[in-house]
Write a protein that holds these residues in place. Structure first.
Motif, PDB file in Angstrom:
ATOM      1  N   GLN A  44       0.830  -1.198   0.000  1.00 53.71           N
ATOM      2  CA  GLN A  44       0.000   0.000   0.000  1.00 53.71           C
ATOM      3  C   GLN A  44       0.877   1.266   0.000  1.00 53.71           C
ATOM      4  OE1 GLN A  44      -2.337  -1.016   3.452  1.00 53.71           O
ATOM      5  NE2 GLN A  44      -4.156  -1.437   2.182  1.00 53.71           N
ATOM      6  N   LYS A  45       1.997   1.208   0.707  1.00 50.31           N
ATOM      7  CA  LYS A  45       2.921   2.344   0.705  1.00 50.31           C
ATOM      8  C   LYS A  45       3.460   2.597  -0.704  1.00 50.31           C
ATOM      9  CE  LYS A  45       4.649   2.057   5.441  1.00 50.31           C
ATOM     10  NZ  LYS A  45       5.818   1.811   6.285  1.00 50.31           N
ATOM     11  N   ASP A  46       3.816   1.502  -1.394  1.00 49.92           N
ATOM     12  CA  ASP A  46       4.330   1.642  -2.759  1.00 49.92           C
ATOM     13  C   ASP A  46       3.271   2.220  -3.687  1.00 49.92           C
ATOM     14  OD1 ASP A  46       6.379  -1.404  -2.704  1.00 49.92           O
ATOM     15  OD2 ASP A  46       6.757   0.613  -1.920  1.00 49.92           O
ATOM     16  N   GLU A  47       2.035   1.777  -3.529  1.00 47.60           N
ATOM     17  CA  GLU A  47       0.938   2.317  -4.344  1.00 47.60           C
ATOM     18  C   GLU A  47       0.710   3.793  -4.023  1.00 47.60           C
ATOM     19  OE1 GLU A  47      -1.604  -1.857  -4.719  1.00 47.60           O
ATOM     20  OE2 GLU A  47      -2.333  -0.246  -3.409  1.00 47.60           O
ATOM     21  N   TRP A  48       0.747   4.102  -2.738  1.00 47.64           N
ATOM     22  CA  TRP A  48       0.582   5.490  -2.321  1.00 47.64           C
ATOM     23  C   TRP A  48       1.684   6.365  -2.916  1.00 47.64           C
ATOM     24  CZ3 TRP A  48       3.640   8.803   0.611  1.00 47.64           C
ATOM     25  CH2 TRP A  48       3.022   9.969   1.051  1.00 47.64           C
ATOM     26  N   ALA A  49       2.939   5.880  -2.857  1.00 40.96           N
ATOM     27  CA  ALA A  49       4.074   6.628  -3.418  1.00 40.96           C
ATOM     28  C   ALA A  49       3.903   6.818  -4.917  1.00 40.96           C
ATOM     29  CB  ALA A  49       5.385   5.914  -3.117  1.00 40.96           C
ATOM     30  N   ALA A  50       3.424   5.790  -5.618  1.00 44.88           N
ATOM     31  CA  ALA A  50       3.207   5.896  -7.063  1.00 44.88           C
ATOM     32  C   ALA A  50       2.141   6.938  -7.374  1.00 44.88           C
ATOM     33  CB  ALA A  50       2.803   4.530  -7.634  1.00 44.88           C
ATOM     34  N   ARG A  51       1.049   6.958  -6.589  1.00 47.45           N
ATOM     35  CA  ARG A  51      -0.012   7.964  -6.810  1.00 47.45           C
ATOM     36  C   ARG A  51       0.510   9.375  -6.530  1.00 47.45           C
ATOM     37  NH1 ARG A  51      -4.563   4.627  -3.725  1.00 47.45           N
ATOM     38  NH2 ARG A  51      -3.034   5.064  -2.152  1.00 47.45           N
ATOM     39  N   MET A  52       1.322   9.516  -5.492  1.00 45.95           N
ATOM     40  CA  MET A  52       1.906  10.827  -5.178  1.00 45.95           C
ATOM     41  C   MET A  52       2.810  11.294  -6.320  1.00 45.95           C
ATOM     42  SD  MET A  52       0.598  11.739  -2.346  1.00 45.95           S
ATOM     43  CE  MET A  52       1.604  13.018  -1.661  1.00 45.95           C
ATOM     44  N   ARG A  53       3.623  10.369  -6.855  1.00 44.94           N
ATOM     45  CA  ARG A  53       4.486  10.733  -7.982  1.00 44.94           C
ATOM     46  C   ARG A  53       3.651  11.170  -9.176  1.00 44.94           C
ATOM     47  NH1 ARG A  53       7.866   6.408  -6.128  1.00 44.94           N
ATOM     48  NH2 ARG A  53       6.764   4.928  -7.453  1.00 44.94           N
ATOM     49  N   GLN A  54       2.520  10.471  -9.423  1.00 41.74           N
ATOM     50  CA  GLN A  54       1.661  10.826 -10.546  1.00 41.74           C
ATOM     51  C   GLN A  54       1.074  12.225 -10.383  1.00 41.74           C
ATOM     52  OE1 GLN A  54      -0.884   7.374 -10.428  1.00 41.74           O
ATOM     53  NE2 GLN A  54       0.223   6.371 -12.098  1.00 41.74           N
ATOM     54  N   ILE A  55       0.813  12.613  -9.155  1.00 45.70           N
ATOM     55  CA  ILE A  55       0.242  13.941  -8.902  1.00 45.70           C
ATOM     56  C   ILE A  55       1.294  15.035  -9.059  1.00 45.70           C
ATOM     57  CG2 ILE A  55      -0.746  15.420  -7.097  1.00 45.70           C
ATOM     58  CD1 ILE A  55      -2.151  12.847  -6.030  1.00 45.70           C
ATOM     59  N   PHE A  56       2.503  14.810  -8.531  1.00 44.05           N
ATOM     60  CA  PHE A  56       3.497  15.881  -8.453  1.00 44.05           C
ATOM     61  C   PHE A  56       4.586  15.855  -9.525  1.00 44.05           C
ATOM     62  CE2 PHE A  56       1.989  18.018  -4.863  1.00 44.05           C
ATOM     63  CZ  PHE A  56       1.518  17.088  -3.950  1.00 44.05           C
ATOM     64  N   SER A  57       4.685  14.786 -10.297  1.00 46.77           N
ATOM     65  CA  SER A  57       5.796  14.661 -11.256  1.00 46.77           C
ATOM     66  C   SER A  57       5.485  15.361 -12.567  1.00 46.77           C
ATOM     67  CB  SER A  57       6.092  13.192 -11.528  1.00 46.77           C
ATOM     68  OG  SER A  57       6.499  12.567 -10.337  1.00 46.77           O
ATOM     69  N   PRO A  58       6.530  15.861 -13.228  1.00 46.72           N
ATOM     70  CA  PRO A  58       6.332  16.495 -14.532  1.00 46.72           C
ATOM     71  C   PRO A  58       5.970  15.454 -15.595  1.00 46.72           C
ATOM     72  CG  PRO A  58       8.670  16.422 -13.977  1.00 46.72           C
ATOM     73  CD  PRO A  58       7.913  15.926 -12.787  1.00 46.72           C
ATOM     74  N   PRO A  59       5.336  15.893 -16.679  1.00 46.25           N
ATOM     75  CA  PRO A  59       4.962  14.965 -17.758  1.00 46.25           C
ATOM     76  C   PRO A  59       6.199  14.259 -18.321  1.00 46.25           C
ATOM     77  CG  PRO A  59       4.029  17.161 -18.132  1.00 46.25           C
ATOM     78  CD  PRO A  59       4.957  17.257 -16.970  1.00 46.25           C
ATOM     79  N   GLY A  60       6.040  12.977 -18.634  1.00 44.66           N
ATOM     80  CA  GLY A  60       7.111  12.210 -19.235  1.00 44.66           C
ATOM     81  C   GLY A  60       8.067  11.567 -18.255  1.00 44.66           C
ATOM     82  N   MET A  61       7.918  11.842 -16.966  1.00 44.09           N
ATOM     83  CA  MET A  61       8.837  11.310 -15.969  1.00 44.09           C
ATOM     84  C   MET A  61       8.446   9.905 -15.515  1.00 44.09           C
ATOM     85  SD  MET A  61       9.934  12.995 -12.368  1.00 44.09           S
ATOM     86  CE  MET A  61       9.964  11.896 -10.985  1.00 44.09           C
ATOM     87  N   LEU A  62       7.141   9.549 -15.647  1.00 44.32           N
ATOM     88  CA  LEU A  62       6.663   8.291 -15.079  1.00 44.32           C
ATOM     89  C   LEU A  62       6.108   7.355 -16.137  1.00 44.32           C
ATOM     90  CD1 LEU A  62       4.660   9.748 -12.073  1.00 44.32           C
ATOM     91  CD2 LEU A  62       7.010   8.905 -12.060  1.00 44.32           C
ATOM     92  N   ASN A  63       6.180   6.057 -15.804  1.00 45.35           N
ATOM     93  CA  ASN A  63       5.464   5.051 -16.581  1.00 45.35           C
ATOM     94  C   ASN A  63       4.001   5.106 -16.159  1.00 45.35           C
ATOM     95  OD1 ASN A  63       7.811   3.932 -17.884  1.00 45.35           O
ATOM     96  ND2 ASN A  63       8.354   3.045 -15.904  1.00 45.35           N
ATOM     97  N   ASP A  64       3.145   4.385 -16.859  1.00 42.39           N
ATOM     98  CA  ASP A  64       1.708   4.396 -16.553  1.00 42.39           C
ATOM     99  C   ASP A  64       1.396   3.923 -15.137  1.00 42.39           C
ATOM    100  OD1 ASP A  64       0.784   3.399 -19.933  1.00 42.39           O
ATOM    101  OD2 ASP A  64       1.123   5.397 -19.071  1.00 42.39           O
ATOM    102  N   ASP A  65       2.238   3.017 -14.607  1.00 44.01           N
ATOM    103  CA  ASP A  65       1.967   2.485 -13.267  1.00 44.01           C
ATOM    104  C   ASP A  65       2.544   3.360 -12.151  1.00 44.01           C
ATOM    105  OD1 ASP A  65       4.574  -0.103 -13.068  1.00 44.01           O
ATOM    106  OD2 ASP A  65       4.639   1.997 -13.684  1.00 44.01           O
TER     107      ASP A  65
END
Length: 186
Positions: A44-65
């Protein structure tokens, strides 16, 4: 150096926040944290971290997951080429600098006459001008174009005679032939 922090007081609450964080950013983070509370389990922590990255990261920095694309952080290949060619005007400026400051006055020659070139390049160009790889015997020499051309001709003749003329310059060999020839010519 670590990230500097500062203490901010908000309505009686005291907290440590990264330096430079605005009140609007703090409010946004509190809203996100209230929508996405920090869970206790690793998955759950990893999922939470992934959602936080999706909210705050610039476009192109993340994979879909929500995992980070490592290529995003690799430096882009940038090649900057400055078109520089040594020309007749540079040669004349070098001669003027040698006339004023002498052989070995590279820093002065560069600063006054050839600012787009570095000291080592000016030294190498002087070697080619004189026709001699070893400039020790020329240190301090101040001369005219004709005097440097005379030295070039003398060095070329000696180099061709001794087999020590390489890439347009008189080059010392291991047997010391150049030094002996120069000593006997004086």
């Amino acid at each position: 150096m670590g990230m500097e922090s500062e203490i901010k007081v908000h309505g009686g609450d005291v907290g440590v926040h990264p330096a430079g964080t605005t009140d609007a950013e703090l409010l946004k983070r509190k809203k996100v944290e209230s929508l996405l509370p920090l869970p206790d389990h690793k998955k759950q922590k990893d999922e939470w971290a992934a959602r936080m990255r999706q909210i705050f990261s610039p476009p192109g920095m993340l994979n879909d997951d929500g995992t980070v694309k490592q290529d995003f952080f690799k430096p882009k290949k940038v090649i900057i080429q400055v078109e520089r060619r040594w020309g007749d005007a540079d040669r004349e400026k070098l001669l003027e600098g040698l006339r004023m400051f002498g052989v070995g006055g590279w820093r002065n020659i560069v600063s006054k006459f050839l600012p787009k070139w570095d000291e080592n390049t000016v030294r190498i160009k002087t070697c080619r001008l004189v026709g001699c790889q070893n400039l020790k015997r020329y240190i301090g020499m101040k001369g005219t174009k004709a005097e440097f051309e005379k030295e070039f001709k003398k060095n070329k003749e000696l180099g061709e005679k001794l087999g020590c003329w390489k890439a347009g310059m008189l080059v010392d060999n291991d047997q010391g032939d150049v030094a002996q020839a120069l000593k006997s010519s004086h």
